[in-house]
Design a protein around this motif. Structure first.
Motif, mmCIF file in Angstrom:
data_model
loop_
_atom_site.group_PDB
_atom_site.id
_atom_site.type_symbol
_atom_site.label_atom_id
_atom_site.label_comp_id
_atom_site.label_asym_id
_atom_site.label_seq_id
_atom_site.Cartn_x
_atom_site.Cartn_y
_atom_site.Cartn_z
ATOM 1 N N ALA A 363 0.832 -1.198 0.000
ATOM 2 C CA ALA A 363 0.000 0.000 0.000
ATOM 3 C C ALA A 363 0.869 1.252 0.000
ATOM 4 N N GLY A 364 2.000 1.189 0.690
ATOM 5 C CA GLY A 364 2.905 2.336 0.723
ATOM 6 C C GLY A 364 3.445 2.672 -0.656
ATOM 7 N N TYR A 365 3.780 1.642 -1.438
ATOM 8 C CA TYR A 365 4.272 1.884 -2.802
ATOM 9 C C TYR A 365 3.181 2.519 -3.657
ATOM 10 N N LEU A 366 1.960 2.016 -3.562
ATOM 11 C CA LEU A 366 0.880 2.564 -4.378
ATOM 12 C C LEU A 366 0.601 4.019 -4.014
ATOM 13 N N GLY A 367 0.716 4.348 -2.725
ATOM 14 C CA GLY A 367 0.546 5.739 -2.313
ATOM 15 C C GLY A 367 1.640 6.629 -2.882
ATOM 16 N N ALA A 368 2.879 6.136 -2.824
ATOM 17 C CA ALA A 368 4.001 6.909 -3.370
ATOM 18 C C ALA A 368 3.879 7.040 -4.884
ATOM 19 N N LEU A 369 3.390 5.997 -5.545
ATOM 20 C CA LEU A 369 3.198 6.050 -6.993
ATOM 21 C C LEU A 369 2.166 7.110 -7.360
ATOM 22 N N GLU A 370 1.081 7.154 -6.606
ATOM 23 C CA GLU A 370 0.062 8.170 -6.858
ATOM 24 C C GLU A 370 0.633 9.570 -6.668
ATOM 25 N N ASN A 371 1.409 9.755 -5.608
ATOM 26 C CA ASN A 371 2.010 11.069 -5.342
ATOM 27 C C ASN A 371 3.005 11.478 -6.419
ATOM 28 N N SER A 372 3.597 10.494 -7.101
ATOM 29 C CA SER A 372 4.578 10.806 -8.141
ATOM 30 C C SER A 372 3.936 11.389 -9.388
ATOM 31 N N VAL A 540 -5.731 11.832 6.398
ATOM 32 C CA VAL A 540 -4.534 12.672 6.313
ATOM 33 C C VAL A 540 -3.905 12.574 4.924
ATOM 34 N N ASN A 541 -4.039 11.403 4.300
ATOM 35 C CA ASN A 541 -3.492 11.221 2.953
ATOM 36 C C ASN A 541 -4.216 12.056 1.911
ATOM 37 N N ASP A 542 -5.361 12.642 2.273
ATOM 38 C CA ASP A 542 -6.079 13.518 1.342
ATOM 39 C C ASP A 542 -5.302 14.784 1.019
ATOM 40 N N PHE A 543 -4.348 15.137 1.867
ATOM 41 C CA PHE A 543 -3.687 16.432 1.748
ATOM 42 C C PHE A 543 -2.399 16.334 0.956
ATOM 43 N N ALA A 544 -2.312 17.122 -0.102
ATOM 44 C CA ALA A 544 -1.146 17.095 -0.978
ATOM 45 C C ALA A 544 0.114 17.535 -0.254
ATOM 46 N N GLU A 545 -0.036 18.313 0.815
ATOM 47 C CA GLU A 545 1.137 18.792 1.548
ATOM 48 C C GLU A 545 1.777 17.717 2.420
ATOM 49 N N VAL A 546 1.069 16.589 2.625
ATOM 50 C CA VAL A 546 1.536 15.541 3.533
ATOM 51 C C VAL A 546 2.217 14.429 2.728
ATOM 52 N N GLU A 547 3.497 14.183 3.029
ATOM 53 C CA GLU A 547 4.204 13.071 2.398
ATOM 54 C C GLU A 547 3.957 11.781 3.165
ATOM 55 N N ASP A 548 3.932 11.859 4.492
ATOM 56 C CA ASP A 548 3.743 10.661 5.308
ATOM 57 C C ASP A 548 3.281 11.108 6.687
ATOM 58 N N SER A 549 2.771 10.154 7.466
ATOM 59 C CA SER A 549 2.294 10.501 8.803
ATOM 60 C C SER A 549 2.313 9.282 9.699
ATOM 61 N N LEU A 550 2.207 9.530 10.992
ATOM 62 C CA LEU A 550 2.154 8.459 11.989
ATOM 63 C C LEU A 550 1.318 8.964 13.151
ATOM 64 N N PRO A 568 5.915 16.637 6.112
ATOM 65 C CA PRO A 568 5.397 17.366 4.951
ATOM 66 C C PRO A 568 6.234 17.092 3.704
ATOM 67 N N VAL A 569 5.627 17.287 2.544
ATOM 68 C CA VAL A 569 6.396 17.187 1.308
ATOM 69 C C VAL A 569 7.398 18.331 1.274
ATOM 70 N N GLN A 570 8.449 18.134 0.502
ATOM 71 C CA GLN A 570 9.506 19.139 0.436
ATOM 72 C C GLN A 570 8.923 20.469 -0.034
ATOM 73 N N GLY A 571 9.287 21.538 0.696
ATOM 74 C CA GLY A 571 8.804 22.868 0.362
ATOM 75 C C GLY A 571 7.538 23.272 1.087
ATOM 76 N N CYS A 572 6.957 22.336 1.838
ATOM 77 C CA CYS A 572 5.745 22.650 2.614
ATOM 78 C C CYS A 572 6.063 22.606 4.103
ATOM 79 N N ALA A 573 5.154 23.157 4.901
ATOM 80 C CA ALA A 573 5.322 23.158 6.355
ATOM 81 C C ALA A 573 4.001 22.782 7.005
ATOM 82 N N VAL A 574 4.096 22.222 8.201
ATOM 83 C CA VAL A 574 2.898 21.890 8.963
ATOM 84 C C VAL A 574 2.520 23.130 9.773
ATOM 85 N N ASP A 575 1.848 24.069 9.102
ATOM 86 C CA ASP A 575 1.476 25.321 9.754
ATOM 87 C C ASP A 575 0.072 25.206 10.343
#
Length: 651
Positions: A363-372, A540-550, A568-575
């Motif tokens: 599932a992690g690979y499929l999530g990363a593939l979608e984000n790519s 949480v995966n709905d948000f484009a700014e989030v690369e991963d979470s726990l 957060p994804v590179q260039g974003c912040a958890v504001d």
């Protein structure tokens, strides 16, 4: 109500091996089953008849037939399966010895290597002859510290043909991780490559082998496979020999295939080891064989015409699972390296080139593939692809929809779940059945799985503990160095004596579909209400700014509060804006109890070497409890960051 994503045609259903097996059962036992649910209910009621039918349908090779399928259906653990039978696991996997391709090995930036069934047999016979000269046989262990390459499969086949027990871990394990595993089981022979490739870089393992050799005195031979260089220097490694020099030369020998009892130890598998030394789970030959073939042939519909791939390392049970496909005569594809190197298209170009029909991943690979942003179905010819498998963690509804939208609309997406413990699945795919978003299609045949509430009662349509209330053949025989079965019993039977409690939090619906909500020991209990972590990850995966979470439940002032860590994804912040939007989404689409009390930015999320999030390690460390085996983690240094987060101890 879950969304229906795919339904096989009546013609496709009738062509499946599951349908053929149902017809076989109807004729053999004078039944009239017409759907999976009827077949499943019979398989967990008439358990001995079911497994007898599997044994014969799979044409298990045994020199001596079994006397009885199972001695005591009320005994768990400890039931004896297929007593009296004598067989060899490797002989069953090497039943084909022709020129059809058995193995395809592809490493990063390397041309694929092709091994026919005849070549695999001959190479395994040569290795077996060499190991036999060392005295290897029943009672010995042979280990692999290897990339996912052809020589690893062949070494396993050679070892178990002699009656030795096989165990493996991947070369990304550090020295301590290897010693924690192989140091316990004391192998006689240890296979290793000189290194491996990851993201285009050569990673050396030769330098580790000398220290490993010095601390495992049982090893008579370190057999080094040249992979990253032609002539690696192994002069500093005690008892080391190059693979080409070790394999027997001369005319090709015949394999002898030691005929052994059904419960002869085949594999030693390992728990993740995040709470101490890894537990060593010893698994029996016949039980693993019949269960994996049930899953491969019936639930995955694999036959000679298939090309099967699973993205895995040799340290994950999916490697053992994949290799069982050899018994079907299919072609299996082995890949070693980073799945996104040189880009996200890597595995899909391979799928096109090798005409892969069953593509397995996480599932992690499929999530990363979608984000790519890659849509494999738009770029590659996937006309032969008929099934995608996903495991490792729950696949969200959105992940299901991504597969059908971006990969292929006409395929069976089988989210599967089980464990290293059983080297198989409790819930998985059904090629005769529909696919609903977010659901595993069915419970596995012969696996009497239920969801039990806090009172130990089975429930439908509610989240509860995954239990298995009847024995199954692939249960561990015992744990290594556990003479009184104390570790074994505490692992599965401490809550419900005589009933296997797996540690997953699930829901079974009225049509037999299953949802996994995460590990039950990682469920959250704010206000005493249990919440599965998968429900939060999905939102949480709905948000484009989030690369991963726990997410963890932190004991706080007599209650439990939900703490969410976000990378957060590179260039974003958890504001504050992102935090507010996450909370609003959870409140509206899950419940107010799902809303985290704290959302904190982190540089990385800790994973095991098998790519599973380690929620319990983070929970322990923020509560100032020890994490005893960091070497079991892919990125252990990140725990230091969690240990020093001041905000986690504030209101």
């Amino acid at each position: 109500m879950s969304k229906l994503l795919w339904q096989p045609s009546e013609q496709r259903i009738r062509q499946t091996r599951m349908y053929r097996f149902m017809t076989y059962v109807n004729e053999r036992y004078n039944k009239d089953f017409s759907c999976y649910d009827h077949l499943y209910q019979w398989s967990v009621t008439e358990i001995a008849d079911f497994w007898a039918a599997v044994w014969d349908f799979m044409e298990i090779r045994a020199s001596v037939p079994y006397d009885q399928v199972i001695d005591d259906l009320t005994k768990m653990p400890g039931a004896k399966w297929f007593a009296g039978a004598r067989l060899n696991f490797a002989q069953n996997l090497l039943r084909y010895r022709d020129d059809k391709t058995a193995l395809v090995f592809q490493g990063e930036d390397r041309a694929p290597e092709y091994w026919s069934y005849a070549r695999v047999y001959e190479e395994a016979a040569r290795l077996a002859a060499s190991m036999k000269e060392l005295g290897v046989g029943p009672g010995h262990r042979v280990a692999g510290y290897m990339p996912n390459m052809a020589e690893t499969v062949i070494a396993m086949l050679a070892a178990v043909s002699l009656g030795a027990t096989w165990s493996s871990c991947s070369p990304d394990f550090g020295i301590k991780g290897v010693l924690d595993r192989f140091g316990q089981i004391e192998p006689t022979v240890l296979f290793s490559a000189d290194g491996y490739f990851f993201k285009g870089k050569r990673i050396d393992t030769i330098s580790r082998l000398d220290e490993i050799a010095g601390q495992i005195p049982s090893v008579k031979r370190f057999v080094v496979v040249p992979y990253t260089m032609e002539n690696p220097d192994i002069s500093g490694i005690k008892n080391a020999v190059m693979y080409p020099d070790f394999r027997a030369g001369g005319p090709a020998p015949e394999m002898e295939f030691a005929q052994l009892p059904a419960d002869h130890p085949l594999y030693i598998m390992y728990s993740s080891g995040t709470t101490g030394l890894p537990k060593c789970m010893v698994q029996g030959a016949a039980g693993i064989l019949v269960n994996q073939l049930k899953e491969m042939v019936l639930h995955t519909d694999v036959g000679r015409e298939d090309t099967v791939f699973y993205f895995t390392t040799c340290g994950w049970m999916m490697w053992n699972w994949l290799v069982s496909a050899l018994a079907t005569g299919a072609t299996i594809v082995l890949y070693d390296g980073n799945p996104f190197y040189p880009g996200p298209e890597a595995l899909w170009k391979m799928a096109e080139d090798q005409k892969i029909s069953v593509f397995g991943t996480s599932a992690g690979y499929l999530g990363a593939l979608e984000n790519s942003g890659l849509r494999p179905g738009d770029r590659f010819d996937l006309s032969g692809l008929r099934a995608v498998l996903s495991t490792g963690s729950p696949l969200s509804e959105e992940g299901f929809e991504f597969v059908y939208d971006a990969i292929k609309s006409d395929l069976q997406l089988a989210s599967i779940s089980g464990g290293t413990d059983l080297n198989g699945c409790f819930a998985l795919g059904n090629p005769m059945g529909p696919v609903y978003a977010g659901e595993l299609q069915c419970r596995g045949l012969g696996m009497k799985v239920e969801a039990w509430d806090e009172q130990g009662q089975p429930v439908i349509g509610r989240q509860a503990e995954l239990v298995c209330t009847a024995p199954f053949p692939s249960m561990p025989l015992y744990f290594w160095n556990d003479p009184d079965n104390k570790k074994y019993l505490s692992a599965y039977f401490d809550v419900y004596p005589g009933v296997w409690r797996h540690g997953d939090y699930i829901e079974i619906n009225e049509r037999g579909g299953v949802r996994i909500y995460g590990r039950s020991d990682a469920t959250l209990n704010p206000g005493g209400v249990r919440i599965g972590t998968a429900e939060i990850y999905r939102r949480v995966n709905d948000f484009a700014e989030v690369e991963d979470s726990l997410v963890v439940g932190q004991n706080w002032k007599g209650d439990v509060r939900v703490v969410l860590f976000v990378k957060p994804v590179q260039g974003c912040a958890v504001d504050e804006d992102l935090k507010d939007r996450i909370k609003k989404n959870l409140r509206q689409n899950a419940s107010p109890r799902h809303v985290p009390a704290k959302i904190l930015e982190v540089p990385d999320i800790p994973y095991t070497l098998n790519m599973k999030k380690v929620e319990l390690a983070v929970k322990n460390i923020i509560e100032n409890k020890p994490v005893s085996n960091r070497d079991a983690l892919l990125n252990p240094d990140v725990l230091d960051f969690y240990a020093n987060i001041k905000q986690v101890h504030e209101e």
